[in-house]
Design a protein around this motif. Structure first.
Motif, PDB file in Angstrom:
ATOM      1  N   LEU A  89       0.829  -1.198   0.000  1.00 13.50           N
ATOM      2  CA  LEU A  89       0.000   0.000   0.000  1.00 13.50           C
ATOM      3  C   LEU A  89       0.867   1.252   0.000  1.00 13.50           C
ATOM      4  O   LEU A  89       1.922   1.303   0.635  1.00 13.50           O
ATOM      5  CB  LEU A  89      -0.913   0.000   1.233  1.00 13.50           C
ATOM      6  CG  LEU A  89      -2.056   1.013   1.245  1.00 13.50           C
ATOM      7  CD1 LEU A  89      -3.068   0.697   0.151  1.00 13.50           C
ATOM      8  CD2 LEU A  89      -2.753   1.013   2.606  1.00 13.50           C
ATOM      9  N   LEU A  90       0.412   2.273  -0.718  1.00  9.95           N
ATOM     10  CA  LEU A  90       1.129   3.539  -0.781  1.00  9.95           C
ATOM     11  C   LEU A  90       1.352   4.096   0.626  1.00  9.95           C
ATOM     12  O   LEU A  90       0.447   4.080   1.454  1.00  9.95           O
ATOM     13  CB  LEU A  90       0.330   4.541  -1.622  1.00  9.95           C
ATOM     14  CG  LEU A  90       0.997   5.885  -1.918  1.00  9.95           C
ATOM     15  CD1 LEU A  90       2.228   5.687  -2.794  1.00  9.95           C
ATOM     16  CD2 LEU A  90       0.000   6.818  -2.614  1.00  9.95           C
ATOM     17  N   TYR A  91       2.562   4.585   0.871  1.00  6.55           N
ATOM     18  CA  TYR A  91       3.000   5.202   2.134  1.00  6.55           C
ATOM     19  C   TYR A  91       3.345   4.195   3.232  1.00  6.55           C
ATOM     20  O   TYR A  91       3.665   4.599   4.342  1.00  6.55           O
ATOM     21  CB  TYR A  91       1.973   6.215   2.672  1.00  6.55           C
ATOM     22  CG  TYR A  91       1.798   7.426   1.806  1.00  6.55           C
ATOM     23  CD1 TYR A  91       2.904   8.130   1.328  1.00  6.55           C
ATOM     24  CD2 TYR A  91       0.533   7.859   1.432  1.00  6.55           C
ATOM     25  CE1 TYR A  91       2.745   9.241   0.519  1.00  6.55           C
ATOM     26  CE2 TYR A  91       0.369   8.973   0.617  1.00  6.55           C
ATOM     27  CZ  TYR A  91       1.477   9.653   0.166  1.00  6.55           C
ATOM     28  OH  TYR A  91       1.316  10.750  -0.640  1.00  6.55           O
ATOM     29  N   VAL A  92       3.261   2.893   2.940  1.00  3.31           N
ATOM     30  CA  VAL A  92       3.710   1.908   3.925  1.00  3.31           C
ATOM     31  C   VAL A  92       5.140   1.525   3.564  1.00  3.31           C
ATOM     32  O   VAL A  92       5.377   0.626   2.750  1.00  3.31           O
ATOM     33  CB  VAL A  92       2.801   0.666   3.956  1.00  3.31           C
ATOM     34  CG1 VAL A  92       3.337  -0.345   4.972  1.00  3.31           C
ATOM     35  CG2 VAL A  92       1.378   1.061   4.317  1.00  3.31           C
ATOM     36  N   GLY A  93       6.106   2.218   4.173  1.00  2.71           N
ATOM     37  CA  GLY A  93       7.511   1.915   3.952  1.00  2.71           C
ATOM     38  C   GLY A  93       7.994   0.833   4.899  1.00  2.71           C
ATOM     39  O   GLY A  93       7.207   0.239   5.651  1.00  2.71           O
ATOM     40  N   ARG A  94       9.288   0.585   4.890  1.00  2.86           N
ATOM     41  CA  ARG A  94       9.846  -0.498   5.720  1.00  2.86           C
ATOM     42  C   ARG A  94       9.596  -0.265   7.200  1.00  2.86           C
ATOM     43  O   ARG A  94       9.216  -1.181   7.931  1.00  2.86           O
ATOM     44  CB  ARG A  94      11.341  -0.636   5.442  1.00  2.86           C
ATOM     45  CG  ARG A  94      11.678  -1.327   4.128  1.00  2.86           C
ATOM     46  CD  ARG A  94      13.162  -1.458   3.934  1.00  2.86           C
ATOM     47  NE  ARG A  94      13.812  -0.153   3.849  1.00  2.86           N
ATOM     48  CZ  ARG A  94      15.113   0.024   3.731  1.00  2.86           C
ATOM     49  NH1 ARG A  94      15.923  -1.024   3.717  1.00  2.86           N
ATOM     50  NH2 ARG A  94      15.624   1.236   3.627  1.00  2.86           N
ATOM     51  N   GLN A  95       9.822   0.964   7.662  1.00  6.78           N
ATOM     52  CA  GLN A  95       9.668   1.247   9.077  1.00  6.78           C
ATOM     53  C   GLN A  95       8.203   1.136   9.499  1.00  6.78           C
ATOM     54  O   GLN A  95       7.886   0.562  10.543  1.00  6.78           O
ATOM     55  CB  GLN A  95      10.217   2.648   9.385  1.00  6.78           C
ATOM     56  CG  GLN A  95      10.305   2.985  10.862  1.00  6.78           C
ATOM     57  CD  GLN A  95      11.366   2.147  11.585  1.00  6.78           C
ATOM     58  OE1 GLN A  95      12.177   1.477  10.956  1.00  6.78           O
ATOM     59  NE2 GLN A  95      11.332   2.179  12.898  1.00  6.78           N
ATOM     60  N   THR A  96       7.305   1.700   8.686  1.00 13.12           N
ATOM     61  CA  THR A  96       5.884   1.617   8.999  1.00 13.12           C
ATOM     62  C   THR A  96       5.407   0.177   8.977  1.00 13.12           C
ATOM     63  O   THR A  96       4.633  -0.259   9.845  1.00 13.12           O
ATOM     64  CB  THR A  96       5.067   2.458   8.001  1.00 13.12           C
ATOM     65  OG1 THR A  96       5.485   3.822   8.080  1.00 13.12           O
ATOM     66  CG2 THR A  96       3.583   2.384   8.296  1.00 13.12           C
ATOM     67  N   ASN A  97       5.876  -0.582   8.001  1.00 11.06           N
ATOM     68  CA  ASN A  97       5.478  -1.985   7.912  1.00 11.06           C
ATOM     69  C   ASN A  97       5.952  -2.776   9.126  1.00 11.06           C
ATOM     70  O   ASN A  97       5.237  -3.645   9.637  1.00 11.06           O
ATOM     71  CB  ASN A  97       6.050  -2.601   6.631  1.00 11.06           C
ATOM     72  CG  ASN A  97       5.504  -3.984   6.360  1.00 11.06           C
ATOM     73  OD1 ASN A  97       4.294  -4.205   6.402  1.00 11.06           O
ATOM     74  ND2 ASN A  97       6.388  -4.932   6.084  1.00 11.06           N
ATOM     75  N   ARG A  98       7.147  -2.442   9.609  1.00  9.19           N
ATOM     76  CA  ARG A  98       7.670  -3.109  10.797  1.00  9.19           C
ATOM     77  C   ARG A  98       6.784  -2.837  12.015  1.00  9.19           C
ATOM     78  O   ARG A  98       6.485  -3.733  12.814  1.00  9.19           O
ATOM     79  CB  ARG A  98       9.105  -2.632  11.035  1.00  9.19           C
ATOM     80  CG  ARG A  98       9.921  -3.551  11.946  1.00  9.19           C
ATOM     81  CD  ARG A  98      11.373  -3.120  11.968  1.00  9.19           C
ATOM     82  NE  ARG A  98      12.013  -3.277  10.670  1.00  9.19           N
ATOM     83  CZ  ARG A  98      12.666  -2.326  10.039  1.00  9.19           C
ATOM     84  NH1 ARG A  98      12.751  -1.118  10.549  1.00  9.19           N
ATOM     85  NH2 ARG A  98      13.232  -2.568   8.868  1.00  9.19           N
ATOM     86  N   LYS A  99       6.333  -1.602  12.137  1.00 14.67           N
ATOM     87  CA  LYS A  99       5.456  -1.246  13.269  1.00 14.67           C
ATOM     88  C   LYS A  99       4.093  -1.918  13.137  1.00 14.67           C
ATOM     89  O   LYS A  99       3.504  -2.358  14.135  1.00 14.67           O
ATOM     90  CB  LYS A  99       5.288   0.275  13.330  1.00 14.67           C
ATOM     91  CG  LYS A  99       6.553   1.034  13.725  1.00 14.67           C
ATOM     92  CD  LYS A  99       6.296   2.532  13.780  1.00 14.67           C
ATOM     93  CE  LYS A  99       7.539   3.297  14.182  1.00 14.67           C
ATOM     94  NZ  LYS A  99       7.307   4.766  14.219  1.00 14.67           N
ATOM     95  N   LEU A 100       3.592  -1.997  11.887  1.00 16.79           N
ATOM     96  CA  LEU A 100       2.313  -2.672  11.673  1.00 16.79           C
ATOM     97  C   LEU A 100       2.393  -4.145  12.063  1.00 16.79           C
ATOM     98  O   LEU A 100       1.467  -4.695  12.671  1.00 16.79           O
ATOM     99  CB  LEU A 100       1.889  -2.535  10.207  1.00 16.79           C
ATOM    100  CG  LEU A 100       1.393  -1.165   9.749  1.00 16.79           C
ATOM    101  CD1 LEU A 100       1.190  -1.154   8.242  1.00 16.79           C
ATOM    102  CD2 LEU A 100       0.098  -0.781  10.456  1.00 16.79           C
ATOM    103  N   GLN A 101       3.504  -4.785  11.710  1.00 21.19           N
ATOM    104  CA  GLN A 101       3.653  -6.198  12.041  1.00 21.19           C
ATOM    105  C   GLN A 101       3.688  -6.424  13.544  1.00 21.19           C
ATOM    106  O   GLN A 101       3.185  -7.435  14.046  1.00 21.19           O
ATOM    107  CB  GLN A 101       4.906  -6.753  11.375  1.00 21.19           C
ATOM    108  CG  GLN A 101       4.793  -6.870   9.864  1.00 21.19           C
ATOM    109  CD  GLN A 101       5.937  -7.648   9.246  1.00 21.19           C
ATOM    110  OE1 GLN A 101       6.853  -8.082   9.923  1.00 21.19           O
ATOM    111  NE2 GLN A 101       5.890  -7.824   7.924  1.00 21.19           N
ATOM    112  N   LYS A 102       4.260  -5.481  14.282  1.00 23.35           N
ATOM    113  CA  LYS A 102       4.263  -5.589  15.746  1.00 23.35           C
ATOM    114  C   LYS A 102       2.845  -5.519  16.305  1.00 23.35           C
ATOM    115  O   LYS A 102       2.574  -6.018  17.393  1.00 23.35           O
ATOM    116  CB  LYS A 102       5.133  -4.488  16.349  1.00 23.35           C
ATOM    117  CG  LYS A 102       6.625  -4.679  16.115  1.00 23.35           C
ATOM    118  CD  LYS A 102       7.432  -3.578  16.790  1.00 23.35           C
ATOM    119  CE  LYS A 102       8.928  -3.793  16.579  1.00 23.35           C
ATOM    120  NZ  LYS A 102       9.742  -2.721  17.207  1.00 23.35           N
ATOM    121  N   LEU A 103       1.942  -4.872  15.556  1.00 21.84           N
ATOM    122  CA  LEU A 103       0.541  -4.791  15.956  1.00 21.84           C
ATOM    123  C   LEU A 103      -0.271  -5.973  15.418  1.00 21.84           C
ATOM    124  O   LEU A 103      -1.487  -6.031  15.608  1.00 21.84           O
ATOM    125  CB  LEU A 103      -0.079  -3.487  15.458  1.00 21.84           C
ATOM    126  CG  LEU A 103       0.498  -2.181  16.027  1.00 21.84           C
ATOM    127  CD1 LEU A 103      -0.115  -0.980  15.324  1.00 21.84           C
ATOM    128  CD2 LEU A 103       0.269  -2.098  17.529  1.00 21.84           C
TER     129      LEU A 103
END
Length: 306
Positions: free
Chosen positions: A75-89
């Motif tokens: 998805l647009l705007y989901v970079g590596r760092q954001t994706n990492r935080k999402l996975q923690k959730l």
């Protein structure tokens, strides 16, 4: 492209996409991948869904079956760092992101959390801009992941000087001055923060921008870890010919000389390249001084303003 008003003349979205693909292939000799949807976010996702030479349509009937199973990182705007935080959730797919609690996302990501939740659900009503439209510039910034970790104030000064030069040069090029300077700092433990300072007078002078940025840094960073990334952003822009109240305690003659010097450097670099003229401070570290900060980032009005 928004082809909503072209359907009576050219046919459906898929028909128009096939014509575009065919003409590009046979007139230019290259292939393209095209995405079709009722919003820009899903159309963008469709253009990346299959490559090369493919047409993908996401409509209101199939998007949950086809899109929601994709990784959130697509998805647009989901970079590596954001994706990492999402996975923690526990959020790994676009569908899981769409069905998440919006308030939970906002609490972890701020305003971008609301944006990602809306995008995952296909709620993007931002119109396609008309041809020739230019978004109003709200700020001008530049940031970099440093050639090596920064370990002291001198390292930071060298990088901030390079960034300030590029930001100030773009301000002058577009006829702006800024009333606010903002810095971003990220250490090698991936902790990051932003701070900003309002200036007494609008400026596009390199020395004034870097002085504000360096003061912000010294006031807000305690060197618990080396630094991995730095950024400088000039905001609250005004036209450079706007009348300003002179500062009784300032040196207007010095400001004029500094601005003239900056414009001379701009012209030399325009003619002979970025490394044709450098400040002496840049040569105190060969690795850091090799950074070419001539690449500028312009931040226009967008989802993240207002």
């Amino acid at each position: 492209m928004d082809v909503s008003d072209s359907r009576n003349l050219r046919g459906s979205g898929i028909t128009i996409a096939r014509e575009i693909s065919h003409r590009i292939k046979y007139e230019l000799g290259v292939t393209v991948s095209i995405g079709i949807s009722w919003n820009k976010i899903y159309a963008k996702l469709g253009s990346d869904y299959k490559k090369p030479d493919a047409i993908t349509e996401f409509n209101r009937e199939n998007y949950k079956d086809r899109i929601w199973q994709l990784p959130a990182s697509d998805l647009l705007y989901v970079g590596r760092q954001t994706n990492r935080k999402l996975q923690k959730l526990g959020i790994r797919t676009i569908g899981q992101l769409a069905e998440s609690d919006e308030k939970l996302l906002e609490s972890h990501f701020g305003k971008i959390g609301n944006v990602l939740w809306a995008f995952a659900n296909g709620w993007d009503e931002d119109p396609v801009c008309k041809e020739g439209y230019e978004a109003p510039v709200k700020s001008i910034g530049n940031s970099t992941t440093t050639p090596r970790d920064l370990e002291n104030n001198l390292d930071v000064w060298i990088i901030q000087m390079a960034l300030a030069e590029s930001v100030a040069a773009r301000l002058r090029k577009h006829g702006f001055k800024c009333k606010t300077v903002e810095i971003t700092v990220r250490d090698n433990g991936l902790y990051s923060f932003s701070r900003q300072m309002h200036l007494r007078q609008p400026t596009n002078i390199t020395d004034e921008i870097v002085s504000a940025a360096f003061q912000l840094f010294k006031d807000n960073y305690k060197w618990e870890h080396p630094i991995r990334s730095l950024g400088i952003r000039a905001a609250d822009l005004v036209l450079d010919d706007i009348p300003v109240q002179l500062d009784l305690f300032g040196n207007q003659e010095k400001k004029e000389k500094l601005e003239k010097l900056d414009r001379t450097v701009d012209e030399i670099r325009r003619r002979f390249g970025y490394f044709s003229i450098q400040r002496a401070a840049m040569y105190q570290d060969k690795v850091l001084s090799h950074l070419d900060a001539g690449t500028h980032t312009v931040h226009p009005h967008s989802y993240f303003h207002g």
